[in-house]
Design an enzyme around this catalytic site. Structure first.
Site, PDB file in Angstrom:
ATOM      1  N   CYS A 204      37.778  50.492  40.647  1.00 52.58           N
ATOM      2  CA  CYS A 204      37.946  49.039  40.723  1.00 52.58           C
ATOM      3  C   CYS A 204      36.588  48.368  40.537  1.00 52.58           C
ATOM      4  O   CYS A 204      35.625  48.710  41.224  1.00 52.58           O
ATOM      5  CB  CYS A 204      38.543  48.693  42.087  1.00 52.58           C
ATOM      6  SG  CYS A 204      38.331  46.997  42.594  1.00 52.58           S
TER       7      CYS A 204
ATOM      8  N   HIS B 211      35.280  46.482  43.910  1.00 53.08           N
ATOM      9  CA  HIS B 211      34.823  47.187  45.112  1.00 53.08           C
ATOM     10  C   HIS B 211      34.234  48.564  44.826  1.00 53.08           C
ATOM     11  O   HIS B 211      33.771  49.231  45.735  1.00 53.08           O
ATOM     12  CB  HIS B 211      35.979  47.346  46.105  1.00 53.08           C
ATOM     13  CG  HIS B 211      36.591  46.054  46.508  1.00 53.08           C
ATOM     14  ND1 HIS B 211      37.703  45.533  45.885  1.00 53.08           N
ATOM     15  CD2 HIS B 211      36.232  45.148  47.448  1.00 53.08           C
ATOM     16  CE1 HIS B 211      38.009  44.376  46.430  1.00 53.08           C
ATOM     17  NE2 HIS B 211      37.136  44.109  47.374  1.00 53.08           N
TER      18      HIS B 211
ATOM     19  N   GLN C  13      43.057  47.123  36.313  1.00 54.00           N
ATOM     20  CA  GLN C  13      44.159  47.847  35.676  1.00 54.00           C
ATOM     21  C   GLN C  13      44.777  47.064  34.523  1.00 54.00           C
ATOM     22  O   GLN C  13      45.144  47.639  33.501  1.00 54.00           O
ATOM     23  CB  GLN C  13      45.213  48.201  36.723  1.00 54.00           C
ATOM     24  CG  GLN C  13      46.341  49.051  36.183  1.00 54.00           C
ATOM     25  CD  GLN C  13      47.276  49.505  37.274  1.00 54.00           C
ATOM     26  OE1 GLN C  13      46.858  49.798  38.384  1.00 54.00           O
ATOM     27  NE2 GLN C  13      48.557  49.572  36.977  1.00 54.00           N
TER      28      GLN C  13
ATOM     29  N   HIS D 257      45.409  51.694  44.278  1.00 53.45           N
ATOM     30  CA  HIS D 257      44.056  51.152  44.359  1.00 53.45           C
ATOM     31  C   HIS D 257      43.508  51.318  45.768  1.00 53.45           C
ATOM     32  O   HIS D 257      44.016  50.710  46.716  1.00 53.45           O
ATOM     33  CB  HIS D 257      44.075  49.664  43.982  1.00 53.45           C
ATOM     34  CG  HIS D 257      44.410  49.429  42.544  1.00 53.45           C
ATOM     35  ND1 HIS D 257      43.521  48.847  41.673  1.00 53.45           N
ATOM     36  CD2 HIS D 257      45.525  49.707  41.820  1.00 53.45           C
ATOM     37  CE1 HIS D 257      44.072  48.777  40.473  1.00 53.45           C
ATOM     38  NE2 HIS D 257      45.291  49.285  40.541  1.00 53.45           N
TER      39      HIS D 257
ATOM     40  N   CYS E  23      40.951  50.132  47.049  1.00 54.02           N
ATOM     41  CA  CYS E  23      40.438  48.889  47.631  1.00 54.02           C
ATOM     42  C   CYS E  23      41.529  48.150  48.402  1.00 54.02           C
ATOM     43  O   CYS E  23      41.228  47.295  49.237  1.00 54.02           O
ATOM     44  CB  CYS E  23      39.853  47.990  46.545  1.00 54.02           C
ATOM     45  SG  CYS E  23      41.016  47.522  45.252  1.00 54.02           S
TER      46      CYS E  23
END
Length: 195
Positions: A86, A89, A127, A155, A157
């Site tokens: 990501c 993050h 994504q 994810h 995050c």
């Protein structure tokens, strides 16, 4: 390395120093025995995890095969496992990509589809952009009648911090050409992906 690939402007020593700083910031001692080699290991693992910056994924699609025996149906490669990160993050995004296209007069080796996914995944990503990048790369290089890409991923995050919802996954799709416009082709692609 291609014109589109990225050459790091930060040295190995600078990357290791940044990891030492993060270890200290987290509250530990980077000179502790168990952490002495951690900066080197993290920098080495990041080089591997972000190797997508060293390639141009579209180049994987340039070698094609025209002897297809009149084949004119969908080609779908499912469950291409990937790990990305990501961009907000820098935490892992783990999932699968399903990639398909309706060829015109040529096909590409199926391993090349997996390499395209990996090339885009091994970068800091969101994504939605990754899904679109994969689909447009296939459309631009192969010039098929249509392309479909569906990505399902978890994810970190979101599943291990922040809202903290373990098991939640995100699905994205990008459908181009006949895979988007022709209801029968679209349904066939989605059925093959689900099946």
């Amino acid at each position: 390395m291609t014109d589109h690939a990225h050459k790091p402007s930060v040295s190995q020593a600078e990357a290791e120093a940044a990891v030492r700083t993060l270890i200290q910031w987290a509250g530990d001692n980077p000179d502790r025995e168990g952490l002495l080699e951690t900066p080197k290991r993290v920098a080495k693992s990041y080089r591997e995890l972000f190797q997508g910056y060293e390639v141009e994924p579209r180049e994987y699609l340039e070698k094609t095969f025209e002897e297809v025996g009149g084949y004119d149906e969908l080609v779908v490669l499912k469950n291409i496992r990937f790990v990305s990160f990501c961009e907000h993050h820098m935490l892992p995004v783990v999932g699968v990509a399903h990639v398909g296209y309706l060829p015109t007069d040529r096909v590409v080796g199926i391993s090349k589809l997996a390499r395209v996914v990996r090339g885009f995944a091994r970068r800091l990503q969101i994504q939605e952009k990754m899904t679109s990048d994969i689909a447009h790369a296939i459309q631009d290089v192969l010039r098929p009648h249509g392309v479909g890409v569906v990505i399902e991923a978890e994810h970190s995050c979101m599943t291990m911090r922040g809202v903290d919802v373990p098991g939640a996954s995100l699905s994205t799709s990008c459908l181009l050409g006949s895979v988007r416009e022709d209801p029968r082709t679209r349904e066939e692609f989605l059925r093959l992906v689900r099946g």
